[in-house]
Design a protein around this motif. Structure first.
Motif, PDB file in Angstrom:
ATOM      1  N   SER A  12      -2.707  10.900  -0.863  1.00  0.00           N
ATOM      2  CA  SER A  12      -1.694  11.354  -1.568  1.00  0.00           C
ATOM      3  C   SER A  12      -1.635  13.331  -1.561  1.00  0.00           C
ATOM      4  O   SER A  12      -1.050  13.682  -1.417  1.00  0.00           O
ATOM      5  CB  SER A  12      -1.536  10.883  -2.812  1.00  0.00           C
ATOM      6  OG  SER A  12      -1.355   9.418  -2.865  1.00  0.00           O
ATOM      7  N   TYR A  22      -6.399   6.293  -1.741  1.00  0.00           N
ATOM      8  CA  TYR A  22      -4.850   6.615  -2.259  1.00  0.00           C
ATOM      9  C   TYR A  22      -4.779   8.095  -2.794  1.00  0.00           C
ATOM     10  O   TYR A  22      -3.853   8.675  -2.159  1.00  0.00           O
ATOM     11  CB  TYR A  22      -4.320   5.757  -3.219  1.00  0.00           C
ATOM     12  CG  TYR A  22      -4.086   4.164  -3.120  1.00  0.00           C
ATOM     13  CD1 TYR A  22      -2.814   3.945  -2.238  1.00  0.00           C
ATOM     14  CD2 TYR A  22      -5.174   3.219  -2.826  1.00  0.00           C
ATOM     15  CE1 TYR A  22      -2.647   2.640  -1.577  1.00  0.00           C
ATOM     16  CE2 TYR A  22      -5.052   1.954  -2.471  1.00  0.00           C
ATOM     17  CZ  TYR A  22      -3.713   1.721  -1.778  1.00  0.00           C
ATOM     18  OH  TYR A  22      -3.309   0.381  -1.637  1.00  0.00           O
ATOM     19  N   TYR A  61       1.077   4.175  -2.698  1.00  0.00           N
ATOM     20  CA  TYR A  61       1.012   5.650  -2.055  1.00  0.00           C
ATOM     21  C   TYR A  61       2.117   6.474  -2.714  1.00  0.00           C
ATOM     22  O   TYR A  61       2.089   7.590  -3.057  1.00  0.00           O
ATOM     23  CB  TYR A  61       0.888   5.683  -0.770  1.00  0.00           C
ATOM     24  CG  TYR A  61       1.016   6.991  -0.019  1.00  0.00           C
ATOM     25  CD1 TYR A  61       0.177   7.832   0.246  1.00  0.00           C
ATOM     26  CD2 TYR A  61       2.187   7.006   0.511  1.00  0.00           C
ATOM     27  CE1 TYR A  61       0.272   9.046   0.725  1.00  0.00           C
ATOM     28  CE2 TYR A  61       2.493   8.298   1.321  1.00  0.00           C
ATOM     29  CZ  TYR A  61       1.451   9.253   1.435  1.00  0.00           C
ATOM     30  OH  TYR A  61       1.604  10.370   2.077  1.00  0.00           O
ATOM     31  N   ARG A  64       0.980  -1.254  -0.090  1.00  0.00           N
ATOM     32  CA  ARG A  64      -0.082   0.048  -0.048  1.00  0.00           C
ATOM     33  C   ARG A  64       0.924   1.256   0.065  1.00  0.00           C
ATOM     34  O   ARG A  64       0.610   2.227  -0.690  1.00  0.00           O
ATOM     35  CB  ARG A  64      -1.195  -0.172   1.273  1.00  0.00           C
ATOM     36  CG  ARG A  64      -2.120  -0.808   0.869  1.00  0.00           C
ATOM     37  CD  ARG A  64      -3.038  -0.605   2.043  1.00  0.00           C
ATOM     38  NE  ARG A  64      -2.722  -1.435   3.296  1.00  0.00           N
ATOM     39  CZ  ARG A  64      -2.870  -2.705   4.009  1.00  0.00           C
ATOM     40  NH1 ARG A  64      -3.585  -3.184   3.036  1.00  0.00           N
ATOM     41  NH2 ARG A  64      -2.464  -3.008   4.948  1.00  0.00           N
ATOM     42  N   THR A  80       7.784   9.063   2.591  1.00  0.00           N
ATOM     43  CA  THR A  80       6.925   8.120   2.270  1.00  0.00           C
ATOM     44  C   THR A  80       6.936   6.757   2.832  1.00  0.00           C
ATOM     45  O   THR A  80       5.800   6.090   3.235  1.00  0.00           O
ATOM     46  CB  THR A  80       7.135   7.832   0.591  1.00  0.00           C
ATOM     47  OG1 THR A  80       6.981   9.089  -0.116  1.00  0.00           O
ATOM     48  CG2 THR A  80       5.924   6.819   0.123  1.00  0.00           C
TER      49      THR A  80
END
Length: 308
Positions: A172, A168, A87, A83, A236
């Motif tokens: 984001s 997502y 992302y 995931r 991230t």
């Protein structure tokens, strides 16, 4: 007997180390020691004898690589990494692309209100991540969001941003909104350091604004782009605030949505600090490998371009 001149010379040579000592001490106490302790815990586990009652029934023993094996075969940890990968594929290129675009636009001669524009783009970065995620979370809720109210009055479709693949994009968006300003400032500062003579020579050769941006500005700020990409990879892989804050608003975000959330659940929810330490170490290793690999690739490319 040591002469005064020798003592004076020794004092001058030792002065830099004396100035570095407080910072080195704090670095060791609050950075090196916690990392070393986490690594040590990752090789330990609790052995329970009998029912786990009484003195000595629970004791800490050596586990070797067992915690790492369990982490690498844990489906929740594995799916959380996937995931985060999806992302990151959205966040990093969009955020750095917008940061570069804004920096190039602010570096043009015709831009107006440049100080105000720089501040407006940078301002979201100054807002704490939890506050930003909470703000956007309520904007994503159809019952309280003004955007959904406007869409409803216009009889337009109302997307569900907190479920499915749209989640997502919602996550984001929070990261891009908050991080673009910082990266823009880094790139813009690099652009401002380019000598004006370079632009004048390009204009004399007939280069237009677009050619100057593509063939002069972007190549010359490549080190800044590498730096911002490096920071973006680290941020991230360590995403935590956004999904954790949005979790109470939707069932699509699990308690282990990202690897760092899995570490938190294991350490403070289940009380298994040993597995959590192994998972945190794996995240740190992945961050180090990806960052080091990217830096090596960037340095190799720069050497090839500089070679005659």
């Amino acid at each position: 007997m040591t002469s005064p001149a020798h003592r004076k010379s020794y004092g001058v040579k030792g002065a830099p180390y004396a100035f570095l000592l407080p910072a080195a001490t704090l670095f060791a106490l609050f950075f090196v020691l916690p990392i070393g302790y986490a690594i040590w815990l990752s090789f330990r586990k609790v052995h329970v004898s009998g029912l786990g009652l009484g003195v000595g029934a629970r004791k800490e023993v050596w586990a070797g690589l067992e915690n790492y094996k369990d982490a690498l075969t844990d489906n929740e940890f594995y799916h959380g990494a996937l995931r985060v990968l999806g992302y990151g594929c959205i966040v990093v290129p969009v955020m750095l692309g917008l940061a570069l675009l804004f920096a190039l636009m602010l570096d043009t001669e015709r831009v107006r209100l440049a100080p105000f524009t720089r501040l407006a783009i940078f301002l979201p970065y100054a807002i704490p991540g939890v506050v930003a995620a909470l703000l956007w979370g309520f904007l994503y809720l159809p019952s309280v969001s003004p955007f959904y109210y406007i869409l409803d009055k216009l009889n337009l479709p109302q997307p569900d941003l907190l479920n499915g693949g749209a989640l997502y994009l919602a996550l984001s968006n929070i990261a891009v909104w908050g991080g673009t300003g910082f990266n823009m400032i880094v790139i813009y500062t690099s652009l401002r350091s380019i000598p004006a003579e370079v632009y004048e020579a390009a204009k004399l050769d007939g280069a237009g604004p677009l050619q100057i941006a593509l063939k002069i500005k972007i190549p010359m700020v490549a080190p800044s782009l590498v730096l911002t990409f490096f920071f973006s990879i680290i941020a991230t892989l360590q995403v935590f605030n956004e999904p954790t804050t949005l979790k109470p608003l939707t069932n699509s975000v699990s308690t282990t949505w990202s690897p760092l959330m899995k570490v938190y659940v294991d350490a403070f929810g289940k009380g298994d600090i040993y597995s959590a330490a192994a998972e945190a170490t794996l995240i740190a290793i992945a961050t180090l490998v990806l960052s080091f690999g990217f830096l090596r690739a960037a340095n190799r490319r720069n050497k090839q371009e500089a070679a005659p």
